[in-house]
Write a protein that holds these residues in place. Sequence first.
Motif, PDB file in Angstrom:
ATOM      1  N   ASP A 243       0.860  -1.179   0.000  1.00 19.41           N
ATOM      2  CA  ASP A 243       0.000   0.000   0.000  1.00 19.41           C
ATOM      3  C   ASP A 243       0.895   1.228   0.000  1.00 19.41           C
ATOM      4  O   ASP A 243       1.859   1.311   0.755  1.00 19.41           O
ATOM      5  CB  ASP A 243      -0.892   0.019   1.245  1.00 19.41           C
ATOM      6  CG  ASP A 243      -2.019  -0.978   1.169  1.00 19.41           C
ATOM      7  OD1 ASP A 243      -2.394  -1.334   0.044  1.00 19.41           O
ATOM      8  OD2 ASP A 243      -2.522  -1.398   2.225  1.00 19.41           O
TER       9      ASP A 243
ATOM     10  N   LYS B  46      -9.601   4.216   9.708  1.00 27.05           N
ATOM     11  CA  LYS B  46     -10.148   3.346   8.663  1.00 27.05           C
ATOM     12  C   LYS B  46      -9.092   2.955   7.615  1.00 27.05           C
ATOM     13  O   LYS B  46      -9.149   1.858   7.065  1.00 27.05           O
ATOM     14  CB  LYS B  46     -11.302   4.104   7.986  1.00 27.05           C
ATOM     15  CG  LYS B  46     -12.209   3.300   7.149  1.00 27.05           C
ATOM     16  CD  LYS B  46     -13.372   4.195   6.728  1.00 27.05           C
ATOM     17  CE  LYS B  46     -14.333   3.520   5.829  1.00 27.05           C
ATOM     18  NZ  LYS B  46     -15.419   4.403   5.412  1.00 27.05           N
ATOM     19  N   TYR B  47      -8.146   3.860   7.341  1.00 26.69           N
ATOM     20  CA  TYR B  47      -7.132   3.630   6.305  1.00 26.69           C
ATOM     21  C   TYR B  47      -5.751   3.584   6.956  1.00 26.69           C
ATOM     22  O   TYR B  47      -5.248   4.613   7.422  1.00 26.69           O
ATOM     23  CB  TYR B  47      -7.169   4.741   5.248  1.00 26.69           C
ATOM     24  CG  TYR B  47      -8.484   4.848   4.528  1.00 26.69           C
ATOM     25  CD1 TYR B  47      -8.792   4.000   3.472  1.00 26.69           C
ATOM     26  CD2 TYR B  47      -9.433   5.791   4.909  1.00 26.69           C
ATOM     27  CE1 TYR B  47      -9.997   4.097   2.802  1.00 26.69           C
ATOM     28  CE2 TYR B  47     -10.650   5.892   4.241  1.00 26.69           C
ATOM     29  CZ  TYR B  47     -10.926   5.042   3.195  1.00 26.69           C
ATOM     30  OH  TYR B  47     -12.124   5.132   2.545  1.00 26.69           O
TER      31      TYR B  47
ATOM     32  N   SER C 251     -17.942  12.737   2.476  1.00 26.10           N
ATOM     33  CA  SER C 251     -17.942  11.704   1.442  1.00 26.10           C
ATOM     34  C   SER C 251     -17.027  12.099   0.289  1.00 26.10           C
ATOM     35  O   SER C 251     -16.380  11.245  -0.320  1.00 26.10           O
ATOM     36  CB  SER C 251     -19.357  11.423   0.945  1.00 26.10           C
ATOM     37  OG  SER C 251     -19.923  12.574   0.374  1.00 26.10           O
TER      38      SER C 251
ATOM     39  N   GLU D 283     -13.488  11.250   1.369  1.00 32.59           N
ATOM     40  CA  GLU D 283     -13.237   9.799   1.275  1.00 32.59           C
ATOM     41  C   GLU D 283     -13.094   9.348  -0.173  1.00 32.59           C
ATOM     42  O   GLU D 283     -12.268   8.500  -0.482  1.00 32.59           O
ATOM     43  CB  GLU D 283     -14.342   9.012   1.980  1.00 32.59           C
ATOM     44  CG  GLU D 283     -14.125   8.953   3.467  1.00 32.59           C
ATOM     45  CD  GLU D 283     -14.710   7.712   4.094  1.00 32.59           C
ATOM     46  OE1 GLU D 283     -14.187   6.608   3.872  1.00 32.59           O
ATOM     47  OE2 GLU D 283     -15.706   7.873   4.819  1.00 32.59           O
ATOM     48  N   ARG D 284     -13.884   9.919  -1.075  1.00 31.40           N
ATOM     49  CA  ARG D 284     -13.735   9.568  -2.495  1.00 31.40           C
ATOM     50  C   ARG D 284     -12.362   9.987  -3.011  1.00 31.40           C
ATOM     51  O   ARG D 284     -11.747   9.280  -3.808  1.00 31.40           O
ATOM     52  CB  ARG D 284     -14.853  10.207  -3.327  1.00 31.40           C
ATOM     53  CG  ARG D 284     -16.215   9.548  -3.137  1.00 31.40           C
ATOM     54  CD  ARG D 284     -17.233   9.994  -4.186  1.00 31.40           C
ATOM     55  NE  ARG D 284     -17.393  11.431  -4.323  1.00 31.40           N
ATOM     56  CZ  ARG D 284     -18.219  12.183  -3.598  1.00 31.40           C
ATOM     57  NH1 ARG D 284     -18.981  11.631  -2.678  1.00 31.40           N
ATOM     58  NH2 ARG D 284     -18.313  13.482  -3.822  1.00 31.40           N
TER      59      ARG D 284
ATOM     60  N   ILE E 249      -9.588  10.218  -1.199  1.00 31.94           N
ATOM     61  CA  ILE E 249      -8.627   9.269  -0.618  1.00 31.94           C
ATOM     62  C   ILE E 249      -8.614   7.989  -1.443  1.00 31.94           C
ATOM     63  O   ILE E 249      -7.549   7.492  -1.833  1.00 31.94           O
ATOM     64  CB  ILE E 249      -8.978   8.968   0.855  1.00 31.94           C
ATOM     65  CG1 ILE E 249      -8.763  10.208   1.728  1.00 31.94           C
ATOM     66  CG2 ILE E 249      -8.159   7.783   1.379  1.00 31.94           C
ATOM     67  CD1 ILE E 249      -9.375  10.101   3.114  1.00 31.94           C
ATOM     68  N   GLN E 250      -9.786   7.459  -1.721  1.00 28.47           N
ATOM     69  CA  GLN E 250      -9.874   6.218  -2.497  1.00 28.47           C
ATOM     70  C   GLN E 250      -9.342   6.414  -3.916  1.00 28.47           C
ATOM     71  O   GLN E 250      -8.695   5.531  -4.466  1.00 28.47           O
ATOM     72  CB  GLN E 250     -11.316   5.716  -2.511  1.00 28.47           C
ATOM     73  CG  GLN E 250     -11.754   5.238  -1.152  1.00 28.47           C
ATOM     74  CD  GLN E 250     -13.255   5.055  -1.021  1.00 28.47           C
ATOM     75  OE1 GLN E 250     -14.012   5.367  -1.929  1.00 28.47           O
ATOM     76  NE2 GLN E 250     -13.689   4.573   0.131  1.00 28.47           N
ATOM     77  N   TYR E 251      -9.598   7.586  -4.498  1.00 26.63           N
ATOM     78  CA  TYR E 251      -9.090   7.871  -5.842  1.00 26.63           C
ATOM     79  C   TYR E 251      -7.564   7.781  -5.855  1.00 26.63           C
ATOM     80  O   TYR E 251      -6.976   7.142  -6.719  1.00 26.63           O
ATOM     81  CB  TYR E 251      -9.548   9.260  -6.308  1.00 26.63           C
ATOM     82  CG  TYR E 251      -8.943   9.658  -7.628  1.00 26.63           C
ATOM     83  CD1 TYR E 251      -9.529   9.257  -8.823  1.00 26.63           C
ATOM     84  CD2 TYR E 251      -7.772  10.404  -7.692  1.00 26.63           C
ATOM     85  CE1 TYR E 251      -8.970   9.597 -10.050  1.00 26.63           C
ATOM     86  CE2 TYR E 251      -7.210  10.753  -8.912  1.00 26.63           C
ATOM     87  CZ  TYR E 251      -7.814  10.343 -10.083  1.00 26.63           C
ATOM     88  OH  TYR E 251      -7.257  10.678 -11.282  1.00 26.63           O
ATOM     89  N   TYR E 252      -6.917   8.442  -4.894  1.00 24.21           N
ATOM     90  CA  TYR E 252      -5.452   8.461  -4.880  1.00 24.21           C
ATOM     91  C   TYR E 252      -4.855   7.122  -4.459  1.00 24.21           C
ATOM     92  O   TYR E 252      -3.690   6.854  -4.739  1.00 24.21           O
ATOM     93  CB  TYR E 252      -4.927   9.610  -4.011  1.00 24.21           C
ATOM     94  CG  TYR E 252      -5.093  10.935  -4.713  1.00 24.21           C
ATOM     95  CD1 TYR E 252      -4.334  11.232  -5.847  1.00 24.21           C
ATOM     96  CD2 TYR E 252      -6.017  11.869  -4.289  1.00 24.21           C
ATOM     97  CE1 TYR E 252      -4.498  12.430  -6.526  1.00 24.21           C
ATOM     98  CE2 TYR E 252      -6.178  13.068  -4.955  1.00 24.21           C
ATOM     99  CZ  TYR E 252      -5.415  13.340  -6.071  1.00 24.21           C
ATOM    100  OH  TYR E 252      -5.580  14.525  -6.746  1.00 24.21           O
ATOM    101  N   MET E 253      -5.608   6.277  -3.809  1.00 29.64           N
ATOM    102  CA  MET E 253      -5.117   4.925  -3.510  1.00 29.64           C
ATOM    103  C   MET E 253      -5.057   4.083  -4.785  1.00 29.64           C
ATOM    104  O   MET E 253      -4.236   3.185  -4.895  1.00 29.64           O
ATOM    105  CB  MET E 253      -5.998   4.251  -2.469  1.00 29.64           C
ATOM    106  CG  MET E 253      -5.787   4.784  -1.092  1.00 29.64           C
ATOM    107  SD  MET E 253      -6.769   3.878   0.089  1.00 29.64           S
ATOM    108  CE  MET E 253      -6.255   4.676   1.601  1.00 29.64           C
ATOM    109  N   GLU E 254      -5.934   4.398  -5.725  1.00 24.11           N
ATOM    110  CA  GLU E 254      -6.004   3.620  -6.965  1.00 24.11           C
ATOM    111  C   GLU E 254      -5.245   4.276  -8.115  1.00 24.11           C
ATOM    112  O   GLU E 254      -4.984   3.634  -9.114  1.00 24.11           O
ATOM    113  CB  GLU E 254      -7.468   3.440  -7.375  1.00 24.11           C
ATOM    114  CG  GLU E 254      -8.281   2.653  -6.383  1.00 24.11           C
ATOM    115  CD  GLU E 254      -9.776   2.694  -6.665  1.00 24.11           C
ATOM    116  OE1 GLU E 254     -10.178   3.243  -7.718  1.00 24.11           O
ATOM    117  OE2 GLU E 254     -10.531   2.177  -5.830  1.00 24.11           O
TER     118      GLU E 254
END
Length: 191
Positions: free
Chosen positions: A25, A54-55, A108, A111-112, A114-119
């Motif tokens: 990660d 959470k992350y 929200s 969080e979107r 965060i998830q975007y930059y994780m992918e």
Amino acid sequence: MKKIGIYLIVFFSLLFFPLGVFAEDKEITLYLFHGDGCPHCADEILFLNAVEKKYSNLQIVKYEVWYDEENSQLLENVQKSMNIQRLGVPTTMIGNTVITGYGPSTGSKIERAIQYYMEHDYVDQIEKIQNGTFEKIEEEEESFEKQEEESDEAMTLEVPVLGNVNLKRLSLTSAAVLIGFIDGFNPCAMW
């Protein structure tokens, strides 16, 4: 017979130990510029404390800018470097994404992001500004902001009398009532 046994072992190994387990990660840093005594900032800090748990690969760095001159200067440098018109508090920055203010739908959106930059590719722009290696960001073909715009367009309905309504900005109850109201005027159902 021996080959079949080896194939079965490899098959079951891949089945029970997916390749994603071995992927590392990447560390992502979210920056919050806030003011001590700002109620919206306090709400966002509470939200971010829960998100951080959470992350595991998310680090949150907070800068108080009302009473700390050095942090206030950093916020001004960020504003100039990234060519942002005006930043208030709270301002959340992750990668190339800047989110100003905190309201009902902001959590929200954070969080979107965060998830975007994780992918997708993540570059710590604040760190680059701090150590003097920041270069002006060219408009990216794919970015979190473009993804959000496309998502907003997909969630917008044209409603007679009301005009364009973005379902993302409504609560679940309000959206359900609106959709039910629109469906109630279905001409096919009236005949």
